[in-house]
Design an enzyme around this catalytic site. Sequence first.
Site, PDB file in Angstrom:
ATOM      1  N   CYS A   1      28.211  15.067  17.265  1.00  0.00           N
ATOM      2  CA  CYS A   1      27.716  14.962  15.693  1.00  0.00           C
ATOM      3  C   CYS A   1      29.177  15.255  14.957  1.00  0.00           C
ATOM      4  O   CYS A   1      29.878  16.412  15.223  1.00  0.00           O
ATOM      5  CB  CYS A   1      26.815  16.014  15.431  1.00  0.00           C
ATOM      6  SG  CYS A   1      25.284  16.193  16.336  1.00  0.00           S
TER       7      CYS A   1
ATOM      8  N   CYS B   1      12.001  31.339  11.674  1.00  0.00           N
ATOM      9  CA  CYS B   1      12.372  29.914  11.670  1.00  0.00           C
ATOM     10  C   CYS B   1      13.298  29.761  12.986  1.00  0.00           C
ATOM     11  O   CYS B   1      14.028  30.658  12.920  1.00  0.00           O
ATOM     12  CB  CYS B   1      13.019  29.231  10.407  1.00  0.00           C
ATOM     13  SG  CYS B   1      13.638  27.545  10.489  1.00  0.00           S
TER      14      CYS B   1
END
Length: 332
Positions: free
Chosen positions: A75, A147
């Site tokens: 990335c 999360c």
Amino acid sequence: MKTTVTNLEWSSLASRSLNGECLSIEEGLAVLEASDDEVLPLMQAAFQVRQYFYGKKVKLNMIINAKSGFCPEDCGYCSQSIVSTAPIQKYSLLDKETLLAGAHEAMARKAGTYCIVASGKGPTNKDLDQVVEAVKEIRETMPLKICACLGILKDGQAERLADAGVHRYNHNLNTSKANYPSITTTHTYDQRIETVEKVKAYGMSPCSGVIIGMGESNQEIVEMALALRELDADSIPINFLNAIPGTPLEGAGRTPAMKALKVLALFRFICPSKEIRVAGGREINLRTLQPLSLYAANSLFVGDYLTTAGQEISNDHQMIEDLGFEIELNAL
């Protein structure tokens, strides 16, 4: 040439958004290409939508970089990727005690959601065991929503996280489908969509967002917002590229603050009822206009990000207070 739109028309977009209507590509472009003179009425229109669903509440989230570096992905924006030469800390997954200490810190920062983030294409079963153990203890001892952001999940892993008590799973789309191959080649846009759908199938709340400033066109930004509307992501972090030296995108310029505000308004109009979080890079892209971002966004991160620093937590708390807004505790 900048598009000129009257205050009345921005208000009309807000009304249509509240009625469940979706902006067209052309209307989305009008938001992004509006004159800077229109930003204040544009943000007021976005606030009409934000206020309807969230009032003046602000949700705070805190990240812990649970595993840093050693990532095989390429990335272009990430300091932890295999192609990055950025001088970052590299370490394997943090132990349970450290993850628990991070949860206590999240509560001290008035964050309602604690985000456990790990580098890598996806978690090993051993890493997942450690996360699951920590999550179970946090759920038993602290009033926090959790999360997880661990990458692409293998069969059975989403179910284990859900059973442990993870409320939300984050897997960002990051950019448009057309722009994706220019950002990474080691996984696909469709794999990211599949992971978000898998998370939803096991009852976890889907969190998926974007990074603005990676060479995408304005039309692609509109397409990203429409894709997240279709995906029905409950939480949408809007990151603005922090071009880290040593990454392939290190030379990319910052997103102008006024453009960043238009982006946030666009996402509020297209995803009206969703949590819009002004996320990574807000400090260096929005700079002194950060308070205005909360007229469209209703959530932000407090503290540091993964390998970059955030602003002082007391400054964020003060910003929220000065706006006359209120921190919403223990909310997903």
